[in-house]
Design an enzyme around this catalytic site. Sequence first.
Site, PDB file in Angstrom:
ATOM      1  N   HIS A 261       0.845  -1.196   0.000  1.00 12.32           N
ATOM      2  CA  HIS A 261       0.000   0.000   0.000  1.00 12.32           C
ATOM      3  C   HIS A 261       0.876   1.240   0.000  1.00 12.32           C
ATOM      4  CE1 HIS A 261      -3.210   2.789   1.018  1.00 12.32           C
ATOM      5  NE2 HIS A 261      -4.004   1.862   0.540  1.00 12.32           N
ATOM      6  N   ASP A 312      -7.992  -5.379  -0.502  1.00  9.88           N
ATOM      7  CA  ASP A 312      -8.477  -6.256  -1.567  1.00  9.88           C
ATOM      8  C   ASP A 312      -8.172  -7.724  -1.321  1.00  9.88           C
ATOM      9  OD1 ASP A 312      -9.608  -4.339  -3.392  1.00  9.88           O
ATOM     10  OD2 ASP A 312      -7.575  -3.582  -3.599  1.00  9.88           O
TER      11      ASP A 312
HETATM   12  N1  COA Z   1       4.084  -7.506  -4.631  1.00 14.24           N
HETATM   13  C1  COA Z   1       5.419  -7.529  -4.747  1.00 14.24           C
HETATM   14  N2  COA Z   1       6.176  -6.438  -4.579  1.00 14.24           N
HETATM   15  C2  COA Z   1       5.554  -5.295  -4.281  1.00 14.24           C
HETATM   16  C3  COA Z   1       4.168  -5.207  -4.126  1.00 14.24           C
HETATM   17  C4  COA Z   1       3.418  -6.386  -4.322  1.00 14.24           C
HETATM   18  N3  COA Z   1       2.106  -6.381  -4.203  1.00 14.24           N
HETATM   19  N4  COA Z   1       3.824  -3.939  -3.804  1.00 14.24           N
HETATM   20  C5  COA Z   1       4.962  -3.243  -3.765  1.00 14.24           C
HETATM   21  N5  COA Z   1       6.019  -4.067  -4.057  1.00 14.24           N
HETATM   22  C6  COA Z   1       7.416  -3.699  -4.120  1.00 14.24           C
HETATM   23  C7  COA Z   1       7.732  -3.130  -5.496  1.00 14.24           C
HETATM   24  O1  COA Z   1       8.109  -4.105  -6.407  1.00 14.24           O
HETATM   25  C8  COA Z   1       8.835  -2.181  -5.151  1.00 14.24           C
HETATM   26  O2  COA Z   1      10.000  -2.931  -4.940  1.00 14.24           O
HETATM   27  P1  COA Z   1      11.436  -2.371  -5.417  1.00 14.24           P
HETATM   28  O3  COA Z   1      11.625  -1.100  -4.646  1.00 14.24           O
HETATM   29  O4  COA Z   1      12.348  -3.464  -5.072  1.00 14.24           O
HETATM   30  O5  COA Z   1      11.283  -2.113  -6.877  1.00 14.24           O
HETATM   31  C9  COA Z   1       8.432  -1.618  -3.805  1.00 14.24           C
HETATM   32  O6  COA Z   1       7.635  -2.646  -3.191  1.00 14.24           O
HETATM   33  C10 COA Z   1       7.605  -0.334  -3.899  1.00 14.24           C
HETATM   34  O7  COA Z   1       6.499  -0.603  -4.785  1.00 14.24           O
HETATM   35  P2  COA Z   1       5.720   0.513  -5.577  1.00 14.24           P
HETATM   36  O8  COA Z   1       4.909  -0.150  -6.628  1.00 14.24           O
HETATM   37  O9  COA Z   1       6.663   1.598  -6.008  1.00 14.24           O
HETATM   38  O10 COA Z   1       4.818   1.089  -4.417  1.00 14.24           O
HETATM   39  P3  COA Z   1       3.607   2.062  -4.619  1.00 14.24           P
HETATM   40  O11 COA Z   1       3.443   2.801  -3.373  1.00 14.24           O
HETATM   41  O12 COA Z   1       3.743   2.824  -5.874  1.00 14.24           O
HETATM   42  O13 COA Z   1       2.411   1.027  -4.890  1.00 14.24           O
HETATM   43  C11 COA Z   1       0.609  -0.367  -4.729  1.00 14.24           C
HETATM   44  C12 COA Z   1       1.402   0.744  -4.052  1.00 14.24           C
HETATM   45  C13 COA Z   1      -0.638  -0.669  -3.932  1.00 14.24           C
HETATM   46  C14 COA Z   1       0.211   0.086  -6.138  1.00 14.24           C
HETATM   47  C15 COA Z   1       1.495  -1.634  -4.826  1.00 14.24           C
HETATM   48  O14 COA Z   1       1.804  -2.099  -3.526  1.00 14.24           O
HETATM   49  C16 COA Z   1       0.870  -2.720  -5.659  1.00 14.24           C
HETATM   50  O15 COA Z   1       1.003  -2.696  -6.886  1.00 14.24           O
HETATM   51  N6  COA Z   1       0.172  -3.696  -5.027  1.00 14.24           N
HETATM   52  C17 COA Z   1      -0.494  -4.753  -5.760  1.00 14.24           C
HETATM   53  C18 COA Z   1      -1.827  -4.258  -6.301  1.00 14.24           C
HETATM   54  C19 COA Z   1      -2.838  -4.051  -5.212  1.00 14.24           C
HETATM   55  O16 COA Z   1      -3.038  -4.904  -4.356  1.00 14.24           O
HETATM   56  N7  COA Z   1      -3.527  -2.917  -5.291  1.00 14.24           N
HETATM   57  C20 COA Z   1      -4.586  -2.581  -4.344  1.00 14.24           C
HETATM   58  C21 COA Z   1      -4.177  -1.444  -3.468  1.00 14.24           C
HETATM   59  S1  COA Z   1      -5.344  -1.158  -2.172  1.00 14.24           S
END
Ligand code: COA
Length: 375
Positions: A261, A312
Site C-alpha cells: 500500500h 483487496d
Molecule cells: N508484490 C510484490 N512487490 C511489491 C508489491 C506487491 N504487491 N507492492 C509493492 N512491491 C514492491 C515493489 O516491487 C517495489 O519494490 P522495489 O523497490 O524493489 O522495486 C516496492 O515494493 C515499492 O512498490 P511501488 O509499486 O513503487 O509502491 P507504490 O506505493 O507505488 O504502490 C501499490 C502501491 C498498492 C500500487 C502496490 O503495492 C501494488 O502494486 N500492489 C499490488 C496491487 C494491489 O493490491 N492494489 C490494491 C491497493 S489497495
Amino acid sequence: MADKSPRGLADVVAASTAISDIDGREGRLFYRGYDIHDIAGKISFEECVHLLQRGHLPTQAELGTLAGELAAGREIGSTAESLLGYVVTSGTPMEALRTLVSALSVDDPDAGDPSIEASRRKATRLVAQMPVLVAKYEAARRGSTVPDPDPELGIAGNFLLQITGERPSDRAAEIFDECLVLHADHTMNASTFTARVIAATLSDMHSAITGAMGALRGPLHGGANEAVMRTLTSIDDGVDGVEGFVRAELEAGRKLMGFGHRVYKTEDPRATHLRKMSEELGKLTGNTLYHDMSRRMEQAVLEAKGLYPNVDFFAASVYHALGIPHDMFTPVFAISRMSGWTAHVIEQYEDNRLIRPDSEYTGPRDQRWVPIAER
Ligand code: COA
C-alpha cells in the site's frame, strides 16, 4: 523549471478533506473522526453514507429519511435499462458499468442542474442505483431478471438478494454490510482524486463518477480484488502450492495482488476485519480452502517481502463465499466507494479551485524547425 516531482505524487498533499483520514504508520483509518475499528460491524452502510455525505452519524429519524430517499432513488431509468442488452455482449463488467453509470445522468431528475443541492440529490441516487445496476448487469448476462427488492432488507441484503437470486442469511447480509462500510472511503486514493479533479472543473457529478469508475478498474487499485481471486484459483495443490507460487512470482519480478500500500506501512486496518469475515464465512459455508490459502500467502509474502495484505486481499475470499461472481468483485467495490466519491465531489464543489498542477519537462529544448521536405 519546476522542482523534480515525487514519482506517483507520493506524500504530496493534494487536497484538504474532512471526510476521512489515514495514519499510515499506525495503520489507522478514520471516517469523519470515527476510528474504523469502532464503527465497522456496528453501523450500517446507510448510516455510513449519511456520515460521509451529510457530515454526521444520523439520528433514527434522519436514517429513516435517508432510507426513504434511497428507496425512491434506486430506479436506473430507461436509458441505462435499454443499454444493458448491448453492454453485456462484450467487454468486462467494469467497462460496461462505467458506461451505464455515465448513462444514468440522462434520466436523472436533476439533469442539467449544477447546483450543490441538486448534486446532493444525485449523490443519494447514485448510491441507491449502483447496486441495482450491478445486479441488473449480472441478471442481463444470465438472461434473467432481478428479484424485487425486499423492503425489510437494507442495501447490503438487497444486493445479495438481487445478485444471487436468493434471500441471504441474516449473517451474510451483516457481513456484506460491514464490507460496504469498510470500502466506503479512503482519502486521496486514485479514483477519489480523479473524481475531485473532474469536479474541480465544475463538471457534473456523473462525469466525475464515471472518471472514478475508470480509475478504480485498474489492477493497482480496485481491480486487485478480482486479481486476488484469479491468483487463488490458479494455484494448483491448494494451500501446499502457495509458497512455491509466491516464490516464483517474486523471482519473476511480478507483484502479488492484494499486497502493499502506498500509505500503510503496517497492516491495513480494513484487512483486519476482512480476515475475520473470511474465516467465519469459510466455516459457515464449510469450505475454508481460499481462506486457508490466503492465510498461508500472507505469511509467505510477509516473510519474503515484508508486505502486508491490503483491503483487496481478504475481500476476495469473502466475496467468493458470499456467492458473488468473481468478475463482479470490482463493481462491488464501486457500490461501496460511490458513497465516498460522491461525498468528495460535493466537498470539492463547496470550496472549489481548479486542480491544475505543474509538470517537470523532460524533453529536448531549443529544437529548430525545418520544412517537411527537408526532414
Ligand atoms: N508484490 C510484490 N512487490 C511489491 C508489491 C506487491 N504487491 N507492492 C509493492 N512491491 C514492491 C515493489 O516491487 C517495489 O519494490 P522495489 O523497490 O524493489 O522495486 C516496492 O515494493 C515499492 O512498490 P511501488 O509499486 O513503487 O509502491 P507504490 O506505493 O507505488 O504502490 C501499490 C502501491 C498498492 C500500487 C502496490 O503495492 C501494488 O502494486 N500492489 C499490488 C496491487 C494491489 O493490491 N492494489 C490494491 C491497493 S489497495
